[in-house]
Design an enzyme around this catalytic site. Structure first.
Site, PDB file in Angstrom:
ATOM      1  CE1 TYR A  49      -3.560  -2.585   0.334  1.00 12.25           C
ATOM      2  CE2 TYR A  49      -2.343  -3.261   2.527  1.00 12.25           C
ATOM      3  CZ  TYR A  49      -3.398  -3.552   1.527  1.00 12.25           C
ATOM      4  OH  TYR A  49      -4.037  -4.695   1.632  1.00 12.25           O
ATOM      5  CB  SER A 118      -4.428  -6.236   6.605  1.00 18.88           C
ATOM      6  OG  SER A 118      -5.565  -6.561   5.662  1.00 18.88           O
ATOM      7  CE1 TYR A 119      -1.272  -9.662  -0.501  1.00 19.84           C
ATOM      8  CE2 TYR A 119       1.120  -8.559   0.352  1.00 19.84           C
ATOM      9  CZ  TYR A 119       0.168  -9.621  -0.325  1.00 19.84           C
ATOM     10  OH  TYR A 119       0.839 -10.106  -1.545  1.00 19.84           O
ATOM     11  CD1 TRP A 166      -6.971  -5.091  -0.713  1.00 18.44           C
ATOM     12  CD2 TRP A 166      -6.946  -7.155  -1.465  1.00 18.44           C
ATOM     13  NE1 TRP A 166      -5.709  -5.477  -0.552  1.00 18.44           N
ATOM     14  CE2 TRP A 166      -5.704  -6.521  -0.892  1.00 18.44           C
ATOM     15  CE3 TRP A 166      -6.956  -8.225  -2.140  1.00 18.44           C
ATOM     16  CZ2 TRP A 166      -4.551  -7.582  -1.080  1.00 18.44           C
ATOM     17  CZ3 TRP A 166      -5.861  -9.296  -2.182  1.00 18.44           C
ATOM     18  CH2 TRP A 166      -4.414  -8.777  -1.536  1.00 18.44           C
ATOM     19  CG  ASP A 250     -10.021  -8.136  11.380  1.00 20.34           C
ATOM     20  OD1 ASP A 250     -10.324  -7.429  10.259  1.00 20.34           O
ATOM     21  OD2 ASP A 250      -9.179  -9.085  11.380  1.00 20.34           O
ATOM     22  CG  HIS A 284      -9.335  -4.683   8.574  1.00 19.04           C
ATOM     23  ND1 HIS A 284      -8.866  -6.058   8.867  1.00 19.04           N
ATOM     24  CD2 HIS A 284      -8.565  -4.191   7.657  1.00 19.04           C
ATOM     25  CE1 HIS A 284      -7.789  -6.318   7.877  1.00 19.04           C
ATOM     26  NE2 HIS A 284      -7.956  -5.163   7.315  1.00 19.04           N
TER      27      HIS A 284
END
Length: 573
Positions: A49, A118-119, A166, A250, A284
């Site tokens: 990101y 997350s990722y 996403w 989440d 999240h």
């Protein structure tokens, strides 16, 4: 992390350093180092990101202030990094190569920790399986455990809102390509999510996405997913202490819980006995400083300094400090309702008593005005089944829960703790409620629904939600689950239904922690849709993602001596 405290900090920055991977692809890397006391331990964060967001840089400088070096890296094919972007497949090797490069620099003392959400959490877990000698501890936030089961699909149903936002829209090029909510109605995410067939949905958004096509075309748990080496199938390769941070609302909650349990049972020391959990009532995106979340004020008690938790963790594992990290219980969770942080020696909580709560009715449990009852009495007579109509052209709208990642480009998709009072008026939701509780009851742990049901279609979905009903009528969602009927017996080998046949469905509702006060009621909602968090099952039995037509289903829910539908609640006494 107040940037006013950085004014006198002496720091060295090296921006855009091209770090070579084993195949000579170079990844763009920003490095922040304290000017003095080198070499030092290093914190690594790898992101798709971009690595120059204000929050990320502020966190990096805060670690530098505490004597750490920080490395922020764009993953392969994103932003300033070379190579081709495709999710998941390069993170293990690229992460390992990066750890090896950092560990050999003269400014690193050989001790590296990893952070990220997350990722970025997934990338940590993937890298850990390759066992770099320099990686000493991790702190993944809202992380996955299996790409199929708790990322792209859940219970066999497609995580539509999250996947579309996403991989379908945002992650199509090297930089973010968002679909803003002020765009014309025809280009709005609300309209795009209704488009059929699903395989063409990204084209409706003006995108082309190979991963989207792959995800839709691989709706069974086949070799495509297994070849991605999900961490849930590789716990025996983990020997790293891990602080897992997540949230009750989440989308990756279950991944964090699975990883804690999995490494404890199958990992190796020092990781095996040094796993920690921190779980709050958040969604999240969270900082730990939120008090009002969704429709609930969790009081000042909920606020927590997550940066300090990270600092204590890495001070212990990277600097060898003797602090609370090795003296306190490993599980720290927020008990909703009572609004208190609780610590426990393990998860699930030791000595949990799992109690069955059975559903009953006279055949008219539709909506909160129906006659559905929930109690601990096993059905002994032939109770009449309940019936509802599931029309995929008018699905039950997502109301709170573990829904999509959220943020400014999907804020119109409901998530988190929400009042279900209005949604429960729908006739396509069956409602089963206990009488007012005679004493307080804590429910903390994994939850399952055992449902006996029949449909007149070849395939369909069944959903379940756990609700805390307050005396004033407020209905708080706590946990949820879904099962796609064709996967009732196997994720690898789907079986269509025989219309009218009664089948047993196990609905995994993940976990929660809630204190039901005296005079509150426990409620469950049974239905067949939760859109757009999950795609609408068209009920046709056709190959997933290819339908342009929708079929109405008639659903029958059974609760009698032969088919005792019930929810299993983890009760703490």
């Amino acid at each position: 992390m107040n940037n006013q405290n950085f004014k006198n900090l002496k720091m060295k920055m090296m921006m855009g350093v091209k770090v070579p991977m084993a195949d000579n692809v170079c990844l763009s890397t920003n490095i922040y180092l304290p000017e003095n006391n080198l070499p030092c331990p290093v914190i690594l964060q790898r992101s798709p990101y971009g690595t120059n967001t204000e929050d990320m840089v502020k966190e990096a400088v805060s670690f530098v202030q505490e004597g750490y070096g920080v490395v922020l890296q764009d993953v392969r094919g994103r932003w300033d990094s070379d190579g081709e972007w495709y999710p998941f497949i390069n993170e293990a090797k690229d992460g390992y190569d990066t750890l090896e490069w950092i560990g050999k620099q003269n400014w690193c003392d050989g001790n590296i920790g990893t952070i990220g959400a997350s990722y970025l959490a997934m990338a940590q877990w993937q890298t850990a399986t390759l066992k770099s000698k320099f990686l000493k501890a991790m702190a993944p936030k809202v992380g996955y455990s299996n790409f199929f089961h708790d990322w792209v699909y859940t219970g066999g149903a497609f995580q539509l809102a999250f996947n579309l936002r996403w991989i379908g829209i945002q992650m199509n090029t090297k930089t973010n390509q968002l679909q803003y909510l002020w765009l014309p109605d025809d280009n709005h995410l609300k309209e795009i999510m209704n488009h059929l067939p699903i395989i063409d949905m990204v084209n409706k958004a003006g995108r082309n996405s190979k991963p989207w096509e792959d995800w839709v075309n691989h709706s069974d748990y086949d070799e495509y997913w297994k070849n991605l080496n999900p961490i849930a199938e590789n716990y025996e390769k983990i020997s790293i202490p891990v602080l897992g941070i997540s949230a009750w609302y989440d989308i990756f909650l279950q991944g964090t819980l699975n990883n804690y349990i999995g490494v404890q049972s199958r990992g190796f020391e020092p990781g095996k006995s040094n796993q920690k959990l921190l779980i709050g009532p958040w969604m999240h995106f969270f900082t730990g400083n939120e008090q009002i979340i969704g429709d609930v004020d969790f009081s000042e008690n909920v606020k927590i300094d997550i940066f300090q938790e990270l600092l204590d963790w890495f001070d212990h594992w990277l600097k060898g400090k003797n602090n609370n990290t090795n003296n306190e219980d490993p599980v720290k969770i927020f008990l909703m309702g009572k609004n208190e942080w609780k610590t426990h020696s393990d998860w699930p909580i030791p000595n949990t008593k799992y109690k069955n709560f059975y559903i009953h009715s006279k055949g008219k449990a539709n909506s909160s005005n129906g006659d559905g009852i929930l109690d601990e009495t096993v059905p002994i007579n032939d109770e009449k089944f309940d019936t509802f109509i599931y029309d995929p052209s008018d699905p039950v709208p997502t109301t709170g829960g573990t829904g999509p990642a959220g943020g400014p480009v999907v804020s119109h998709v409901s998530s988190g703790p929400k009042n279900h009072l209005q949604i429960e008026k729908r006739k396509d939701i069956l409602i089963y409620t206990t009488p007012p509780l005679e004493k307080n009851l804590e429910v903390s742990g994994p939850i399952q629904m055992i449902l006996y049901a029949a449909s007149n279609c070849l395939d369909t979905d069944f959903t379940c939600k756990l609700i805390d009903v307050y005396p004033d009528g407020f209905c708080l969602n706590l946990a949820q689950g879904i099962i796609r009927a064709r996967y009732r017996n196997s994720w690898e080998n789907p079986e269509l239904l025989s219309p009218g046949e009664i089948n047993q469905y196990l609905i995994d509702m993940w976990s929660t922690s809630n204190f039901f006060y005296k005079d509150h009621k426990i409620r469950i909602e049974i239905s067949s849709s939760n859109f757009p968090q999950f795609d609408r099952n068209p009920n046709t039995g056709n190959k997933f993602g290819m339908d342009s037509e929708l079929k109405i289903a008639t659903q029958k829910i059974y609760h009698n001596e032969s088919y005792p539908s019930h929810i299993i609640l983890p009760c703490i006494e």
